[in-house]
Design a protein around this motif. Structure first.
Motif, PDB file in Angstrom:
ATOM      1  N   UNK A  70      -5.961   1.921   6.535  1.00  0.00           N
ATOM      2  CA  UNK A  70      -5.174   3.148   6.427  1.00  0.00           C
ATOM      3  C   UNK A  70      -5.040   3.585   4.977  1.00  0.00           C
ATOM      4  N   UNK A  71      -4.837   2.630   4.077  1.00  0.00           N
ATOM      5  CA  UNK A  71      -4.729   2.967   2.659  1.00  0.00           C
ATOM      6  C   UNK A  71      -6.020   3.574   2.131  1.00  0.00           C
ATOM      7  N   UNK A  72      -7.137   3.188   2.743  1.00  0.00           N
ATOM      8  CA  UNK A  72      -8.440   3.707   2.324  1.00  0.00           C
ATOM      9  C   UNK A  72      -8.819   4.983   3.072  1.00  0.00           C
ATOM     10  N   UNK A  73      -7.918   5.480   3.914  1.00  0.00           N
ATOM     11  CA  UNK A  73      -8.208   6.695   4.668  1.00  0.00           C
ATOM     12  C   UNK A  73      -9.127   6.497   5.850  1.00  0.00           C
ATOM     13  N   UNK A  74      -9.299   5.233   6.267  1.00  0.00           N
ATOM     14  CA  UNK A  74     -10.195   4.931   7.383  1.00  0.00           C
ATOM     15  C   UNK A  74      -9.398   4.923   8.698  1.00  0.00           C
ATOM     16  N   UNK A  75      -8.876   6.092   9.092  1.00  0.00           N
ATOM     17  CA  UNK A  75      -8.035   6.175  10.290  1.00  0.00           C
ATOM     18  C   UNK A  75      -8.792   5.780  11.547  1.00  0.00           C
ATOM     19  N   UNK A  76     -10.019   6.250  11.650  1.00  0.00           N
ATOM     20  CA  UNK A  76     -10.814   5.954  12.839  1.00  0.00           C
ATOM     21  C   UNK A  76     -11.065   4.451  12.954  1.00  0.00           C
ATOM     22  N   UNK A  77     -11.411   3.831  11.835  1.00  0.00           N
ATOM     23  CA  UNK A  77     -11.673   2.391  11.846  1.00  0.00           C
ATOM     24  C   UNK A  77     -10.408   1.606  12.170  1.00  0.00           C
ATOM     25  N   UNK A  78      -9.248   2.067  11.664  1.00  0.00           N
ATOM     26  CA  UNK A  78      -7.987   1.377  11.956  1.00  0.00           C
ATOM     27  C   UNK A  78      -7.668   1.451  13.440  1.00  0.00           C
ATOM     28  N   UNK A  79      -7.844   2.628  14.036  1.00  0.00           N
ATOM     29  CA  UNK A  79      -7.570   2.777  15.471  1.00  0.00           C
ATOM     30  C   UNK A  79      -8.513   1.908  16.297  1.00  0.00           C
ATOM     31  N   UNK A  80      -9.790   1.869  15.899  1.00  0.00           N
ATOM     32  CA  UNK A  80     -10.764   1.059  16.640  1.00  0.00           C
ATOM     33  C   UNK A  80     -10.439  -0.426  16.516  1.00  0.00           C
ATOM     34  N   UNK A  81     -10.083  -0.861  15.314  1.00  0.00           N
ATOM     35  CA  UNK A  81      -9.746  -2.271  15.112  1.00  0.00           C
ATOM     36  C   UNK A  81      -8.550  -2.673  15.966  1.00  0.00           C
ATOM     37  N   UNK A  95       0.832  -1.191   0.000  1.00  0.00           N
ATOM     38  CA  UNK A  95       0.000   0.000   0.000  1.00  0.00           C
ATOM     39  C   UNK A  95       0.869   1.244   0.000  1.00  0.00           C
ATOM     40  N   UNK A  96       0.245   2.393  -0.303  1.00  0.00           N
ATOM     41  CA  UNK A  96       0.997   3.632  -0.355  1.00  0.00           C
ATOM     42  C   UNK A  96       1.437   4.093   1.025  1.00  0.00           C
ATOM     43  N   UNK A 135     -16.844   1.678  -9.575  1.00  0.00           N
ATOM     44  CA  UNK A 135     -17.564   2.489  -8.603  1.00  0.00           C
ATOM     45  C   UNK A 135     -16.724   2.762  -7.370  1.00  0.00           C
ATOM     46  N   UNK A 136     -17.221   3.633  -6.499  1.00  0.00           N
ATOM     47  CA  UNK A 136     -16.476   3.954  -5.276  1.00  0.00           C
ATOM     48  C   UNK A 136     -16.505   2.789  -4.293  1.00  0.00           C
ATOM     49  N   UNK A 137     -15.491   2.734  -3.455  1.00  0.00           N
ATOM     50  CA  UNK A 137     -15.429   1.698  -2.430  1.00  0.00           C
ATOM     51  C   UNK A 137     -16.279   2.129  -1.240  1.00  0.00           C
ATOM     52  N   UNK A 138     -17.076   1.208  -0.743  1.00  0.00           N
ATOM     53  CA  UNK A 138     -17.931   1.460   0.416  1.00  0.00           C
ATOM     54  C   UNK A 138     -17.091   1.337   1.688  1.00  0.00           C
ATOM     55  N   UNK A 139     -16.958   2.402   2.490  1.00  0.00           N
ATOM     56  CA  UNK A 139     -16.158   2.296   3.719  1.00  0.00           C
ATOM     57  C   UNK A 139     -16.615   1.169   4.635  1.00  0.00           C
ATOM     58  N   UNK A 140     -17.925   0.908   4.665  1.00  0.00           N
ATOM     59  CA  UNK A 140     -18.433  -0.181   5.514  1.00  0.00           C
ATOM     60  C   UNK A 140     -17.906  -1.534   5.027  1.00  0.00           C
ATOM     61  N   UNK A 141     -17.783  -1.701   3.708  1.00  0.00           N
ATOM     62  CA  UNK A 141     -17.257  -2.956   3.169  1.00  0.00           C
ATOM     63  C   UNK A 141     -15.789  -3.120   3.528  1.00  0.00           C
ATOM     64  N   UNK A 142     -15.023  -2.023   3.477  1.00  0.00           N
ATOM     65  CA  UNK A 142     -13.619  -2.090   3.861  1.00  0.00           C
ATOM     66  C   UNK A 142     -13.470  -2.456   5.329  1.00  0.00           C
TER      67      UNK A 142
END
Length: 501
Positions: A338-349, A58-59, A310-317
């Motif tokens: 993190x690559x998808x910009x889901x910082x909050x979800x990464x911290x929670x996970x 990932x980037x 299509x766009x990626x669904x954050x819930x699916x990620x």
């Protein structure tokens, strides 16, 4: 390196350029789907080298994360002493790669950095440093769509340079691939047609042959000349189009597959909503290939094409990341978010992860994850800080642990539950007891935790019991009087701690 794919056809015109003993660094810059990784595996085989492969999936891969990936790769390759020397370097990525190259001196190994374009500048500088340090029989192979900033000197250095022009299939290689790799009876005319359609782009050729074999269609039907002659999305898109129509699910569902680095039956069923999607996709010729363990992968060009749907669904990620975490791939889960910009979800996970899963992730990789999550987000999930602080202690990265503990103490006070605050106090007591001089402060704190923590807080109680046991040893008289009794008390507490752990 991993096994060469079953449809691999050797290309001596490429490997011959790299056979000489004076060839130490090979740089391959080409778009996805030109067979860069396969070429690296072939070079390692030709050289008789042990592959040490670090994949930057990932980037934004920092120097610290690159060092972590290299350390894991060195360990997987069986160079355990070299991996230990990298661990001893702590969180210093320069020290880690210096230790790696020094420990591998005289070893016939091929260090492979794949998808190097995902490296940040500091990681690019680290790649350049490795290139300046390796010496025969060591070799370095750098693969990427383009060299990252910090490593661009390698284009001017004494390295073998290969690009898309060199990697593109020649007509005779296309025929050999069809016949030997896929068991297809292909005429010279069909081979020339396929070359015209794909421009020698390996990904499109392999995709067309895979579909022809799986579906028993003629190659001409799978790869029509109307697909276009440019290397790019057009060829793959045209070859995939009939397959996509046959697969059936809404294309927006297929777009959710694009960012996923690892796939299996259950995950594909969840993403597409179809229980038998995996089997149908294989049967129709979707080029799924085996990865490690139970996982499968899709080639980068296919993922790139699916991403256009299509766009990626954050819930699916988030759901996919949770699936990875449950199946022992916490590192992949965090990097996906993190690559998808889901910082909050990464911290929670990370905060909610099984501690045993966290322990399996390299400490440098965990530190790199923390670096990519904004501070205000981490403060809302102090449990993530707690788990990384424990990992730092296990890896003897005490300076990093100190910094995390300072932030953790404040975050737990503001955002933490009573259970989390007890867990943090247990870590603070552990730090106090580390050299014995502050045992008188650590023991009362640990005993208070044991009075307050319920039986279900296993790790907190185990950490506190460990502190009490070590404090019992430090309470012995300076002249040694009562040493046996102190050791017996310490042993009892430590045995309880071990049972809880």
């Amino acid at each position: 390196m991993g096994r060469l794919p079953s449809h691999h056809v050797p290309r001596p015109r490429l490997t011959d350029q790299c056979r000489g003993e004076d060839v130490v660094v090979v740089v391959v810059e080409a778009a996805a789907g030109y067979g860069k990784s396969v070429l690296a595996a072939e070079l390692a085989e030709v050289w008789g080298s042990v592959g040490v492969e670090a994949l930057l999936e990932e980037g934004g891969v920092s120097a610290e994360l690159l060092a972590a990936r290299l350390r894991a790769a060195v360990s997987r390759a069986g160079f355990l002493d070299a991996a230990a020397s990298m661990t001893a370097a702590g969180a210093d990525p320069v020290g880690a790669v210096d230790a790696m190259v020094a420990a591998l001196k005289g070893e016939a190994c091929a260090i492979v950095i794949d998808d190097a374009h995902n490296a940040t500048r500091d990681a690019g500088v680290l790649i350049d440093r490795i290139a300046s340090l390796v010496a025969p029989p060591q070799r370095l192979i750098v693969l990427g769509r383009a060299l990252p900033e910090g490593a661009q000197r390698l284009r001017r250095a004494e390295a073998v340079q290969l690009g898309a022009g060199e990697l593109a299939l020649r007509p005779e290689e296309t025929l050999k691939l069809a016949n030997a790799g896929f068991g297809l009876e292909v005429s010279g005319e069909e081979g020339r047609m396929l070359d015209a359609v794909t421009g020698g782009w390996t990904a499109a050729a392999v995709l067309a042959m895979s579909r022809a074999r799986q579906t028993d269609q003629p190659l001409q039907a799978v790869a029509s000349p109307g697909a276009g002659t440019d290397r790019g999305g057009d060829a793959v898109g045209a070859i995939l189009e009939e397959l996509i129509v046959a697969l059936g699910p809404d294309r927006r569902h297929l777009a959710q597959i694009a960012p996923l680095p690892l796939l299996d039956r259950e995950l594909l069923a969840a993403v597409t909503g179809e229980a038998e999607f995996f089997e149908r996709a294989l049967g129709l010729g979707l080029p799924l290939t085996r990865a490690d363990g139970p996982w499968w992968r899709l080639p980068g060009p296919v993922r790139d094409h699916l991403a256009t749907f299509g766009p990626v669904d954050p819930a699916a990620l988030t759901a996919a990341a949770a699936y990875y975490a449950r199946h022992g791939e916490l590192g992949a889960a965090l990097q996906l978010l993190l690559a998808a910009g889901q910082d909050d979800a990464a911290a929670r996970l990370l905060a909610e992860a099984d501690p045993a899963r966290v322990a399996a992730v390299d400490t440098l990789e965990l530190l790199a994850v923390l670096d990519r999550i904004p501070g205000e987000v981490l403060d809302r999930y102090p449990g993530a800080l707690l788990l990384v602080a424990r990992s730092c202690q296990a890896a003897a990265m005490l300076a990093q642990r100190t910094g995390i503990m300072e932030r953790l103490s404040e975050a737990a006070r503001v955002h933490g539950t009573a259970a989390l605050r007890r867990a943090v106090d247990a870590e603070l007591a552990t730090d106090l007891i580390s050299d014995g001089h502050r045992a008188s402060e650590a023991e009362p704190m640990a005993r208070r935790i044991l009075e307050q923590a319920p039986a279900g807080e296993l790790i907190t109680r185990a950490r506190a019991l460990s502190v009490v046991g070590r404090a019992a040893y430090w309470r012995r008289a300076p002249d040694g009087e009562g040493l046996v009794a102190a050791m017996q008390e310490a042993a009892a507490h430590l045995a309880q701690a071990a049972k809880l752990f």
